[in-house]
Enzyme design. Structure first.
Site, PDB file in Angstrom:
ATOM      1  N   LYS A   1      67.488 -31.961  51.619  1.00 42.88           N
ATOM      2  CA  LYS A   1      68.669 -31.440  52.300  1.00 42.88           C
ATOM      3  C   LYS A   1      69.237 -32.449  53.293  1.00 42.88           C
ATOM      4  O   LYS A   1      70.431 -32.403  53.615  1.00 42.88           O
ATOM      5  CB  LYS A   1      68.339 -30.126  52.997  1.00 42.88           C
TER       6      LYS A   1
ATOM      7  N   ASP B   1      71.471 -27.863  42.001  1.00 43.88           N
ATOM      8  CA  ASP B   1      71.657 -27.563  43.424  1.00 43.88           C
ATOM      9  C   ASP B   1      72.771 -28.331  44.133  1.00 43.88           C
ATOM     10  O   ASP B   1      73.426 -27.766  44.993  1.00 43.88           O
ATOM     11  CB  ASP B   1      70.341 -27.805  44.163  1.00 43.88           C
TER      12      ASP B   1
ATOM     13  N   LYS C   1      71.467 -19.834  41.536  1.00 47.12           N
ATOM     14  CA  LYS C   1      72.035 -21.083  41.019  1.00 47.12           C
ATOM     15  C   LYS C   1      71.155 -21.703  39.944  1.00 47.12           C
ATOM     16  O   LYS C   1      71.618 -22.080  38.874  1.00 47.12           O
ATOM     17  CB  LYS C   1      72.235 -22.097  42.156  1.00 47.12           C
ATOM     18  N   THR C   2      69.863 -21.838  40.265  1.00 50.14           N
ATOM     19  CA  THR C   2      68.948 -22.484  39.324  1.00 50.14           C
ATOM     20  C   THR C   2      68.787 -21.647  38.064  1.00 50.14           C
ATOM     21  O   THR C   2      68.879 -22.157  36.942  1.00 50.14           O
ATOM     22  CB  THR C   2      67.576 -22.708  39.985  1.00 50.14           C
TER      23      THR C   2
ATOM     24  N   ARG D   1      57.831 -22.382  45.733  1.00 49.98           N
ATOM     25  CA  ARG D   1      58.718 -23.204  44.906  1.00 49.98           C
ATOM     26  C   ARG D   1      57.944 -24.178  44.025  1.00 49.98           C
ATOM     27  O   ARG D   1      56.771 -24.460  44.272  1.00 49.98           O
ATOM     28  CB  ARG D   1      59.697 -24.000  45.778  1.00 49.98           C
TER      29      ARG D   1
ATOM     30  N   ARG E   1      63.067 -24.305  55.651  1.00 43.83           N
ATOM     31  CA  ARG E   1      63.783 -25.229  56.533  1.00 43.83           C
ATOM     32  C   ARG E   1      63.769 -24.728  57.972  1.00 43.83           C
ATOM     33  O   ARG E   1      63.613 -23.540  58.231  1.00 43.83           O
ATOM     34  CB  ARG E   1      65.224 -25.401  56.065  1.00 43.83           C
TER      35      ARG E   1
ATOM     36  N   HIS F   1      77.474 -27.448  47.194  1.00 44.09           N
ATOM     37  CA  HIS F   1      76.153 -26.817  47.101  1.00 44.09           C
ATOM     38  C   HIS F   1      76.199 -25.904  45.889  1.00 44.09           C
ATOM     39  O   HIS F   1      76.465 -24.716  45.992  1.00 44.09           O
ATOM     40  CB  HIS F   1      75.854 -26.042  48.386  1.00 44.09           C
TER      41      HIS F   1
ATOM     42  N   SER G   1      70.609 -20.590  48.621  1.00 45.82           N
ATOM     43  CA  SER G   1      69.307 -20.396  48.010  1.00 45.82           C
ATOM     44  C   SER G   1      69.039 -18.913  47.781  1.00 45.82           C
ATOM     45  O   SER G   1      69.310 -18.076  48.641  1.00 45.82           O
ATOM     46  CB  SER G   1      68.222 -20.974  48.928  1.00 45.82           C
TER      47      SER G   1
END
Length: 532
Positions: free
Chosen positions: A200, A258, A243-244, A324, A60, A219, A239
């Site tokens: 996002k 997410d 989390k994933t 990713r 990003r 988030h 990130s």
């Protein structure tokens, strides 16, 4: 001329967007894969995956993101965190982008942001790149054919990577721009091929719109006990904090990885897919996610691969550490079909502590939960943003400051009220370093983290004996089944305990220095547990 499988009631011309060449409305995955390969945007990988690179933007560009400053949002936006753009500059940007798009081929996807129909956002994405349309079709939620017939977008995103902004003319910082106009219900993205900007942007929209409806946008990833949506857990974190990975527990049902909302009806996923980091991904540690890298239409982003066999190299980060894969949620065998869960029974705040100070897990009171939520301490992981090459300790309020248009206290108060009303148990989990800081210590063992989370979620951890952490005042378990006792005491993992004390004092000071700006906005309960 229009080419597509499912045409909506509202066409681009109805939105004042005319003069384009071919417009492909709502193509399915197979057609989008074919269009991507035919346009030379990607290489076909094993299993029919789509292998893409995104050029200089492999993460990003938060410094190139702007909110248009209009009267209706003037008093609602957290301007210290969101760069303003003048409405006239946005209008010039919009007209110049449309002029640039004349005669070009574009892909339109009409999608939903939000699994709960009561709170969803109808989003139209106009993509210059076919693989961007495939990406966002994975990441948002796909309407049924009958729903497309009556689809009218609440917001429209135009993503045109070949358009280069002019900072002097468009009131931005560089040739790259992400501009949100809440009044005109438009988002313009130019000068970057990184697909994550699409998803996002939708998250930012929902973060602005939902609090006014009493919904807490989060988030976080989320899952629930198999066959029991009432036993829902959410995992906050930036990130790279896990989390994933941690929510994809085969013994539980995955709601999403997410972005979620917490309404008076329960938890709901914003998305219809997952966007997982693949660096060092292995079939042994994460079999379900690994398997998606060989499934049809999965978008594989910025990964090095063998040019002959198309075998992926999960250890080669020469393009970026932020490699990713994007895939639909149903590629995970235990994923929820509805994207809905109950009110969270457990709330886990994930932090990647590059200092090596925090314990692997700690229990938080509601006041401590608000303190750590507002603090949002973690480390930016290499590659997630441009210019980040190794973990950088940072405070990202609400575990998602780049996506928060409103002031942090709005989200903090919402969270605290919902925790108090529904009685959730809160935990702080460190997936960062132990035995030393980054460079000298080692990463927290994933097996230990999973064992501690399993014990927290099944209720056995809360029955253990706890000690009071001398630095932060939260409760830390003294023992836990299957976890080395020394690991639960971070000071004991350091070869030099005095060096740990010095590092801990440094981190406490950073917490205190950061939290000072929130003191005027918090009540006495939070002040009593806060470090400032």
């Amino acid at each position: 001329m229009d080419h597509g499988r499912v045409n909506p009631r509202m066409r681009l011309e109805d939105q004042g967007i005319g003069g384009l060449g071919q417009v492909h409305y709502n193509l399915g995955e197979a057609d989008l894969v074919a269009a991507t390969l035919q346009a030379g945007e990607a290489v076909e990988g094993q299993g029919g995956t789509v292998l893409v690179t995104t050029g200089k933007h492999t993460g990003r560009s938060p410094k190139d993101k702007f909110v248009v400053r209009t009267a209706s949002v003037e008093d609602k936006i957290w301007w210290e965190n969101n760069a303003p753009m003048d409405p006239d500059a946005f209008d010039r940007l919009y007209l110049d982008m449309l002029a640039h798009m004349k005669g070009g081929s574009y892909h339109v996807q009409d999608l939903f942001g939000g699994a709960d129909p009561a709170f969803r956002l109808d989003v139209r994405v106009i993509a210059e790149l076919a693989w961007h349309a495939l990406f966002i079709r994975h990441l948002l939620r796909r309407p049924e054919a009958g729903e497309i017939d009556s689809f009218v977008p609440d917001f429209t995103i135009i993503n045109c990577p070949t358009f280069k902004a002019d900072p002097a003319r468009h009131g931005c910082r560089s040739e790259t721009v992400i501009a949100l106009n809440f009044d005109r219900k438009l988002i313009l993205i130019g000068g970057t091929e990184y697909a994550g900007e699409n998803k996002k942007s939708v998250f930012t929209l929902l973060n602005y719109l939902l609090p006014e409806r009493g919904v807490m946008p989060m988030h976080c990833s989320a899952n629930h006990a198999t066959g029991n949506p009432v036993d829902t857990a959410v995992f906050f974190g930036l990130s790279g904090t896990g989390k994933t990975t941690l929510s994809a527990d085969p013994s539980r049902t995955l709601i999403g990885d997410d972005e979620h909302g917490w309404s008076d009806r329960g938890t709901f996923n914003f998305e219809g897919g997952c966007y997982a980091k693949t660096i060092s991904l292995s079939a042994e540690a994460e079999p379900e996610i690994y398997a998606t890298t060989r499934k049809f239409a999965t978008v594989i982003e910025n990964m090095v691969f063998d040019p002959v066999t198309r075998e992926l190299d999960f250890e080669d980060s020469s393009l970026t550490a932020n490699m990713r894969c994007a895939y639909p949620l149903h590629y995970i065998s235990n994923a929820s079909e509805t994207g809905l869960g109950g009110h969270p029974k457990n709330i886990i705040m994930l932090t990647c502590d590059a200092f090596g100070v925090l314990p692997p897990i700690a229990r938080l009171t509601p006041a401590q939960a608000m303190y750590h939520f507002l603090s949002g301490f973690t480390s930016k992981v290499a590659g997630t943003e441009r210019g980040v090459t190794e973990p950088e300790p940072t405070f990202s309020t609400c575990f998602g400051a780049p996506f928060m248009p409103r002031r942090p206290e709005v989200y903090g108060q919402l969270l605290r009220d919902k925790i108090a009303h529904h009685g959730a148990t809160c935990w702080l989990v460190n997936t960062g370093w132990t035995g030393g800081a980054y460079g000298s210590g080692k990463r927290m063992p994933i097996r230990a983290t999973r064992a501690l989370l399993a014990a927290a979620l099944d209720g056995t951890l809360i029955e253990q004996r706890f000690r009071k952490d001398p630095n932060f005042g939260f409760d830390v378990p003294v023992t836990a089944e299957g976890v080395d006792v020394d690991l639960l005491d971070p000071r004991a993992t350091w070869a030099d305990p005095e060096a740990y004390d010095a590092q801990a004092a440094r981190l406490v000071h950073m917490f205190a220095e950061n939290f000072g700006k929130y003191v005027p906005f918090i009540d006495d309960d939070v002040k009593a547990v806060a470090i400032f």
